[in-house]
Design an enzyme around this catalytic site. Structure first.
Site, PDB file in Angstrom:
ATOM      1  N   LYS A 111      43.517  21.422  34.279  1.00 27.51           N
ATOM      2  CA  LYS A 111      44.727  22.207  34.393  1.00 27.51           C
ATOM      3  C   LYS A 111      45.797  21.610  33.420  1.00 27.51           C
ATOM      4  CE  LYS A 111      44.083  25.095  38.504  1.00 27.51           C
ATOM      5  NZ  LYS A 111      44.399  25.494  39.749  1.00 27.51           N
ATOM      6  N   LYS A 190      34.628  27.889  34.761  1.00 30.14           N
ATOM      7  CA  LYS A 190      34.419  28.807  36.207  1.00 30.14           C
ATOM      8  C   LYS A 190      35.357  29.811  36.403  1.00 30.14           C
ATOM      9  CE  LYS A 190      37.499  26.712  39.553  1.00 30.14           C
ATOM     10  NZ  LYS A 190      38.026  26.716  40.903  1.00 30.14           N
ATOM     11  N   LYS A 193      40.976  32.917  39.378  1.00 30.43           N
ATOM     12  CA  LYS A 193      41.905  33.829  39.668  1.00 30.43           C
ATOM     13  C   LYS A 193      42.994  33.819  38.725  1.00 30.43           C
ATOM     14  CE  LYS A 193      42.615  32.192  44.294  1.00 30.43           C
ATOM     15  NZ  LYS A 193      42.763  30.888  44.019  1.00 30.43           N
TER      16      LYS A 193
HETATM   17  N1  AQP Z   1      34.084  30.066  40.218  1.00 30.06           N
HETATM   18  C1  AQP Z   1      33.989  29.907  41.567  1.00 30.06           C
HETATM   19  N2  AQP Z   1      32.824  29.885  41.988  1.00 30.06           N
HETATM   20  C2  AQP Z   1      32.534  29.437  43.397  1.00 30.06           C
HETATM   21  N3  AQP Z   1      33.618  29.146  44.439  1.00 30.06           N
HETATM   22  C3  AQP Z   1      34.637  29.092  43.925  1.00 30.06           C
HETATM   23  N4  AQP Z   1      35.992  28.920  44.581  1.00 30.06           N
HETATM   24  C4  AQP Z   1      36.825  28.934  43.579  1.00 30.06           C
HETATM   25  N5  AQP Z   1      36.519  29.393  42.306  1.00 30.06           N
HETATM   26  C5  AQP Z   1      35.188  29.492  42.606  1.00 30.06           C
HETATM   27  C6  AQP Z   1      36.052  28.377  45.810  1.00 30.06           C
HETATM   28  O1  AQP Z   1      37.102  29.157  46.373  1.00 30.06           O
HETATM   29  C7  AQP Z   1      37.814  28.673  47.540  1.00 30.06           C
HETATM   30  C8  AQP Z   1      39.226  28.766  47.195  1.00 30.06           C
HETATM   31  O2  AQP Z   1      39.699  28.135  45.956  1.00 30.06           O
HETATM   32  P1  AQP Z   1      41.226  27.952  45.665  1.00 30.06           P
HETATM   33  O3  AQP Z   1      41.953  29.269  45.382  1.00 30.06           O
HETATM   34  O4  AQP Z   1      41.656  27.074  46.867  1.00 30.06           O
HETATM   35  O5  AQP Z   1      41.147  26.902  44.237  1.00 30.06           O
HETATM   36  P2  AQP Z   1      40.352  27.011  43.021  1.00 30.06           P
HETATM   37  O6  AQP Z   1      39.297  26.373  43.263  1.00 30.06           O
HETATM   38  O7  AQP Z   1      41.413  26.232  41.915  1.00 30.06           O
HETATM   39  O8  AQP Z   1      40.072  28.676  42.722  1.00 30.06           O
HETATM   40  P3  AQP Z   1      40.628  29.381  41.546  1.00 30.06           P
HETATM   41  O9  AQP Z   1      40.498  30.920  41.764  1.00 30.06           O
HETATM   42  O10 AQP Z   1      40.269  28.679  40.256  1.00 30.06           O
HETATM   43  O11 AQP Z   1      42.433  29.350  41.483  1.00 30.06           O
HETATM   44  P4  AQP Z   1      43.305  28.709  40.311  1.00 30.06           P
HETATM   45  O12 AQP Z   1      42.958  29.855  39.234  1.00 30.06           O
HETATM   46  O13 AQP Z   1      44.641  29.108  40.941  1.00 30.06           O
HETATM   47  O14 AQP Z   1      43.147  27.474  40.334  1.00 30.06           O
HETATM   48  C9  AQP Z   1      37.465  26.942  47.210  1.00 30.06           C
HETATM   49  O15 AQP Z   1      36.520  26.662  48.199  1.00 30.06           O
HETATM   50  C10 AQP Z   1      36.724  26.875  46.067  1.00 30.06           C
HETATM   51  O16 AQP Z   1      35.520  26.025  46.056  1.00 30.06           O
END
Ligand code: AQP
Length: 325
Positions: A111, A190, A193
């Protein structure tokens, strides 16, 4: 009853990745565990957020938790910033963290890469996550595979605190849920969102046409065999994973079903399957989102979490000499 804690950032609308990697599994935990499901808005502001959108995304996430089947009478759904003990405990966790170990976190590297003006909060995200978990004496943390490294650090910080000050923290076990769902436009990355390219992810609130379009335009390769091979065919392998998790069917059975049929037929059926899974969730979502249910659940959740969080916060402060007596 063992305690489960899990958090999701309201940094956008949750995606298929968040749903299949995390939320989908939460519903079943409710009958066997004492569950805390947290909307981690303080984690979301480690990168810039539009304040109006952030407020709305929190309500939407709460409504989505409930729409997938989290029952606020069984589980605690709450917003992190409404429980000040998280930030207080995070400071304690920062003071037992080493800068080097925080700089080694993959998420921080990803990030912050190529960015100027990276916030200190992005670096200290893992001690805040440790605080979230440790505050409630959590036994199990169910997360997607992408969060494994942060969970290991949480255990390291808890062990370090227990050794240096007082043996008060439970060492949480991680429960790694399912596979990592990858970006539809770059299957090496990965699905997230907050991806700048909206075609890279499917949000749980995308309408049927958008879901279909995004699946049909997902990047695949030129060999039309529907076959799972993460090295050589990462795009179609990711779609097979999504299909298998949505349908609770093995990858081998899906490969057999689409043998010789090509990517077009497979993508059409996957789009129909995705729409059929998300249609009832979205219907329930809009009913909840437009009612008082969300605020009632969040008010009750915040009261419960505030009460529970005090116990270990006070113990940690006492152990470090922060309490007067
Ligand atoms: N691509 C993914 N595949 C499987 N699991 C995922 N998780 C996130 N992306 C994937 C799981 O979703 C939960 C919540 O995630 P989060 O929102 O706390 O943080 P993150 O992992 O950083 O998710 P994002 O969507 O990638 O958010 P941004 O874009 O804001 O960084 C966690 O249990 C995570 O493992």
């Amino acid at each position: 009853m063992k305690k489960i804690f899990s958090g999701i950032q309201p940094s956008g609308i949750v995606t298929f990745g968040n749903y299949l990697g995390a939320m989908k599994h939460f519903v079943d935990f409710q009958s066997s565990y004492d569950c805390m499901f947290c909307i981690v808005d303080q984690h979301a502001i480690t990168v810039p957020q539009d304040p109006v959108s952030l407020r709305d995304q929190k309500r939407k996430l709460a409504a989505l938790y409930m729409a997938v089947g989290i029952d606020p009478n069984k589980s605690t759904i709450f917003i992190q910033s409404e429980v000040p003990a998280h930030a207080q405990m995070a400071w304690i966790m920062q003071c037992v963290s080493y800068i080097g170990e925080l700089e080694r976190m993959t998420q921080f590297k990803d990030k912050s890469e190529g960015k100027t003006g990276v916030s200190a909060g992005l670096l200290t995200y893992p001690p805040l996550m440790a605080a979230d978990i440790l505050l409630y004496g959590t036994d199990i943390v169910p997360v997607g595979d992408d969060q494994r490294q942060h969970l290991e650090l949480t255990r390291t910080l808890a062990e370090r605190f227990n050794r240096q000050y007082a043996d008060i923290f439970t060492l949480p076990e991680s429960k790694i849920l399912g596979r990592r769902i990858m970006s539809l436009q770059n299957p090496e990355k990965k699905m997230s969102k907050s991806d700048e390219n909206a075609k890279a992810f499917i949000s749980m609130l995308d309408d049927e046409k958008t879901i279909t379009k995004k699946i049909k335009s997902a990047v695949t390769d030129s060999d039309p065999n529907v076959r799972f091979d993460e090295e050589e065919k990462p795009g179609i392998s990711n779609l097979l994973t999504i299909y298998s998790l949505l349908n609770d069917q093995s990858i081998e059975a899906i490969e057999k079903e689409y043998d010789g049929k090509g990517y077009g037929a497979f993508k059409t059926d996957l789009a129909e399957l995705a729409v059929s899974v998300f249609r009832p969730i979205q219907k329930r979502f809009y009913e909840i989102y437009e009612s008082d249910e969300v605020d009632n659940a969040l008010d009750a959740g915040s009261d419960k979490a505030n009460e529970q969080a005090q116990h270990l916060l006070q113990k940690a402060e006492e152990a470090m000499g922060l309490q007067r007596s």
